[in-house]
Design an enzyme around this catalytic site. Structure first.
Site, PDB file in Angstrom:
ATOM      1  N   ASP A  15       0.850  -1.182   0.000  1.00 38.59           N
ATOM      2  CA  ASP A  15       0.000   0.000   0.000  1.00 38.59           C
ATOM      3  C   ASP A  15       0.887   1.234   0.000  1.00 38.59           C
ATOM      4  O   ASP A  15       2.045   1.187   0.426  1.00 38.59           O
ATOM      5  CB  ASP A  15      -0.929   0.027   1.218  1.00 38.59           C
ATOM      6  CG  ASP A  15      -2.100   0.997   1.032  1.00 38.59           C
ATOM      7  OD1 ASP A  15      -2.418   1.344  -0.123  1.00 38.59           O
ATOM      8  OD2 ASP A  15      -2.689   1.412   2.042  1.00 38.59           O
ATOM      9  N   GLY A  16       0.323   2.314  -0.479  1.00 34.46           N
ATOM     10  CA  GLY A  16       1.016   3.590  -0.480  1.00 34.46           C
ATOM     11  C   GLY A  16       0.004   4.701  -0.556  1.00 34.46           C
ATOM     12  O   GLY A  16      -1.123   4.503  -1.005  1.00 34.46           O
ATOM     13  N   GLU A  53       2.294   3.931  -4.308  1.00 33.89           N
ATOM     14  CA  GLU A  53       1.798   2.586  -4.623  1.00 33.89           C
ATOM     15  C   GLU A  53       2.820   1.824  -5.474  1.00 33.89           C
ATOM     16  O   GLU A  53       3.105   0.648  -5.219  1.00 33.89           O
ATOM     17  CB  GLU A  53       0.459   2.659  -5.364  1.00 33.89           C
ATOM     18  CG  GLU A  53      -0.687   3.225  -4.548  1.00 33.89           C
ATOM     19  CD  GLU A  53      -1.328   2.241  -3.586  1.00 33.89           C
ATOM     20  OE1 GLU A  53      -0.830   1.117  -3.410  1.00 33.89           O
ATOM     21  OE2 GLU A  53      -2.373   2.602  -2.999  1.00 33.89           O
ATOM     22  N   ASP A  75      -4.217  -2.570  -3.420  1.00 38.09           N
ATOM     23  CA  ASP A  75      -5.526  -1.925  -3.540  1.00 38.09           C
ATOM     24  C   ASP A  75      -5.486  -0.832  -4.604  1.00 38.09           C
ATOM     25  O   ASP A  75      -6.422  -0.050  -4.738  1.00 38.09           O
ATOM     26  CB  ASP A  75      -6.026  -1.391  -2.193  1.00 38.09           C
ATOM     27  CG  ASP A  75      -5.153  -0.303  -1.607  1.00 38.09           C
ATOM     28  OD1 ASP A  75      -4.196   0.154  -2.265  1.00 38.09           O
ATOM     29  OD2 ASP A  75      -5.430   0.106  -0.461  1.00 38.09           O
ATOM     30  N   HIS A 129      -9.697  -0.415   2.292  1.00 42.30           N
ATOM     31  CA  HIS A 129     -10.565  -0.004   3.404  1.00 42.30           C
ATOM     32  C   HIS A 129     -11.868  -0.806   3.439  1.00 42.30           C
ATOM     33  O   HIS A 129     -12.935  -0.282   3.726  1.00 42.30           O
ATOM     34  CB  HIS A 129     -10.861   1.501   3.326  1.00 42.30           C
ATOM     35  CG  HIS A 129      -9.617   2.313   3.210  1.00 42.30           C
ATOM     36  ND1 HIS A 129      -8.760   2.524   4.268  1.00 42.30           N
ATOM     37  CD2 HIS A 129      -9.049   2.942   2.148  1.00 42.30           C
ATOM     38  CE1 HIS A 129      -7.739   3.254   3.872  1.00 42.30           C
ATOM     39  NE2 HIS A 129      -7.889   3.514   2.589  1.00 42.30           N
ATOM     40  N   ASP A 139      -1.855  -0.529   5.136  1.00 40.02           N
ATOM     41  CA  ASP A 139      -2.358   0.847   5.142  1.00 40.02           C
ATOM     42  C   ASP A 139      -1.883   1.569   6.402  1.00 40.02           C
ATOM     43  O   ASP A 139      -1.402   2.707   6.333  1.00 40.02           O
ATOM     44  CB  ASP A 139      -3.883   0.856   5.050  1.00 40.02           C
ATOM     45  CG  ASP A 139      -4.444   2.268   5.081  1.00 40.02           C
ATOM     46  OD1 ASP A 139      -4.248   2.999   4.098  1.00 40.02           O
ATOM     47  OD2 ASP A 139      -5.055   2.641   6.103  1.00 40.02           O
TER      48      ASP A 139
END
Length: 158
Positions: A15-16, A53, A75, A129, A139
């Site tokens: 994640d980023g 990301e 994501d 999320h 996250d």
């Protein structure tokens, strides 16, 4: 024969993000091989969500010491679609997009492709999320990396 032995299977979650976008950002990855886990994270004082990301995915793949079968969870539809669909046209068009403009984040796409090359990567998109425990974990790690950068520079919080 050694070539008949399947490559090790590694699961990666990445994640980023940054806040605001553009602005200070953080990225994170968790690599899991059997019972072993490795956490990676980093930050950049001036970046974008997409750059973070891409950095997370490239850094995770670069951390692998030998060719592996990889399931990489992201994501980011930007990362997944870029590496599985759009890149073919970009390469064919000399790294130009459909509008004939240079592809954004070209150097990070190059880095990601080089990092992925020795591996068999299954790129999987997971809705962010949405309660996926590993996605929520990376996250939180990416946010902590970004916040650590802000704290180190004396900048205000989120």
């Amino acid at each position: 024969m050694a070539s008949d032995v399947p490559a090790p299977a590694v699961e990666i979650w990445t994640d980023g993000g940054c806040k605001p976008n553009p602005g200070p950002g953080g990225w994170a990855a968790v690599l899991r091989f059997g019972a072993h886990e490795k956490e990676l994270s980093g930050a950049d004082p001036a970046t974008t969500n997409n750059r973070m990301e891409l950095t997370a995915a490239a850094s995770a793949l670069e951390a692998l010491s030998r060719p592996c079968r990889v399931v990489l969870h992201t994501d980011s539809e930007y990362v997944r679609n870029g590496v599985t669909r759009w890149v073919h046209g970009w390469v064919r068009n000399n790294w130009r997009n459909a509008a004939k403009d240079p592809v954004a984040n070209y150097e990070l796409w190059q880095r990601l492709l080089a990092a992925a090359k020795p591996h068999q990567v299954d790129w999987r998109w997971v809705k962010g999320h949405s309660g996926d425990p590993m996605n929520e974990r990376v996250d939180r790690m990416a946010t902590a990396a970004r916040m650590g950068l802000a704290g180190a520079s004396g900048a205000a919080g989120p």
